[in-house]
Each structure stands twice: as C-alpha cells, then as structure tokens.
Scaffold this active site. Structure first.
Site, PDB file in Angstrom:
ATOM      1  N   SER A 125      27.672  19.259  17.441  1.00  0.00           N
ATOM      2  CA  SER A 125      26.501  18.408  17.603  1.00  0.00           C
ATOM      3  C   SER A 125      26.927  16.989  17.998  1.00  0.00           C
ATOM      4  O   SER A 125      27.609  16.798  18.999  1.00  0.00           O
ATOM      5  CB  SER A 125      25.678  18.439  16.311  1.00  0.00           C
ATOM      6  OG  SER A 125      24.436  17.805  16.471  1.00  0.00           O
ATOM      7  N   HIS A 150      24.522  21.313  21.178  1.00  0.00           N
ATOM      8  CA  HIS A 150      23.155  21.831  21.139  1.00  0.00           C
ATOM      9  C   HIS A 150      22.186  20.668  21.292  1.00  0.00           C
ATOM     10  O   HIS A 150      22.595  19.507  21.382  1.00  0.00           O
ATOM     11  CB  HIS A 150      22.876  22.646  19.862  1.00  0.00           C
ATOM     12  CG  HIS A 150      22.956  21.862  18.587  1.00  0.00           C
ATOM     13  ND1 HIS A 150      22.857  22.443  17.341  1.00  0.00           N
ATOM     14  CD2 HIS A 150      23.117  20.527  18.339  1.00  0.00           C
ATOM     15  CE1 HIS A 150      22.958  21.523  16.410  1.00  0.00           C
ATOM     16  NE2 HIS A 150      23.111  20.353  16.986  1.00  0.00           N
TER      17      HIS A 150
END
Length: 219
Positions: A125, A150
């Site tokens: 992330s 993501h």
C-alpha cells in the site's frame, strides 16, 4: 537566513527525531541498546538513534501521523547535516494513512539528498508507494521481500452528502497516487488503474520489471 535555520533548528530536530523514535519503538517491544566509548566515558544509544547518525532511517510499522512526523523530522535533520550525502530508508510496512504517507513522500521529493529506499519484509500500500518514490536507480529490495499496490481504502458514514464528500476525496487520492505511480514506474496510467483495483502482489524481480524498484539486493 538558511544558515540561521540550520543552526537554530538542528538540535531541536535531532532531539525530536530521537524522542519520536524511542516512543514509537517502545510500543513495539524492547529496543536494543548500543554502548559507545568516548573521552567522557560510556554513552548508551537505542539502536535506531545510533543508525540515524549513519543516515539510516527505519519505517518498520504502519504509517500514521506520529510515524510521519518522526520520519519527516529525521529527513529534515539529515538534510541540514549534509545536503549532498544519501539518506537510506528501510521499509517494512503494511501501509496506512494516505495523508501521513504523502507528507513523507513530499519531503523525500523536496530535500536535496538522494533518498535510497530499501524494502525488507513487506512494502504494501503506502509502503510500496514510498518505496517507488526513492531516487531513480536507488530503489532496492531484499530477495525474499514482498511488494503490494492497491487503491486507497476508506469508509464513510453519516448523511448522504457527507458520504458523497468522502467518496470524492477517495477518488481524488486514487487519481493522485496512480498518476504518481505511473510517473515513478513508467507504466501507462491505464495499467496502473487496472492493477490497483485489487491487491496486486509482486516479488522483487517482478517489481523490477514493473518499475517499482531498480534492483534486487544480492551478495
């Protein structure tokens, strides 16, 4: 004026950095202590503060405002110490707050020294985003680390208008992060948009091919 800032703020920055480091790592567990000998006798440092003197910073937790403030302070201090010498950031982070991560990212881009980013463990992330934001040619990963990108996560509750406002903000952050990832990786924005729709895991060698990092560290 610049010299005045360096002289007046240097002591405050290092004290703030060390205090933040100690506070963060005490919550994680026991921190090893390094004993150094000097003309004035022995002096004890926690290992993270000692490594800071070698221009090594650790991001070894989730990213929140406290972690962000600590890393930004350390980056500014090390720039004041030597604006030419590289700074190394070791990243083992599941990600966290986008705004806190962007504060670290913007500081990395603005300071004079090159920032070397090194993934050990996992960079997921926002951790992966910061990894990709290191100086070109100096973004590294250890052989068995994992990297994941993501889209931003978020939730909203309240009245319909409030939910709409939050949804617009998440979409704005998604667009911003994906545009920057496309810039750092060299991938088309359309591919970044597609790949970040779900958790997208990469090995270090795959991350090199993708453009997230430049090299896998080997003996």
């Amino acid at each position: 004026m610049e010299n005045y800032f360096v002289n007046s703020e240097k002591k405050h920055l290092i004290q703030s950095s060390i205090s933040s480091y100690e506070s963060i790592h005490k919550t994680i567990g026991a921190v090893p202590t390094v004993i150094e000998q000097s003309g004035r006798g022995e002096r004890a440092f926690d290992i993270y503060s000692r490594l800071l003197r070698e221009r090594i910073i650790f991001l070894g937790s989730g990213i929140n405002d406290q972690v962000s403030d600590s890393l930004v302070a350390q980056l500014l201090f090390l720039e004041a110490e030597d604006p030419e010498k590289d700074i190394q950031i070791y990243i083992n982070s599941p990600g966290g707050s986008v705004t806190a991560g962007m504060a670290i990212y913007d500081t990395m881009q603005q300071i004079s020294p090159d920032v070397v980013t090194i993934c050990f463990g996992v960079a997921a992330s926002m951790g992966a985003f910061l990894l990709s934001g290191g100086a070109k040619g100096k973004r590294l990963a250890l052989p068995n680390s994992r990297i994941m990108i993501h889209q931003p996560l978020g939730g909203a509750q309240g009245q319909a208008v409030e939910i709409e406002i939050q949804a617009k903000e998440i979409l704005f952050l998604k667009k911003t992060l994906n545009s920057l990832l496309a810039e750092h990786t060299g991938q088309p924005l359309e591919k970044i948009n597609e790949d970040t729709e779900r958790d997208y895991f990469l090995s270090p060698s795959e991350a090199v091919e993708y453009g997230l990092i430049d090299k896998v560290i080997k003996k």
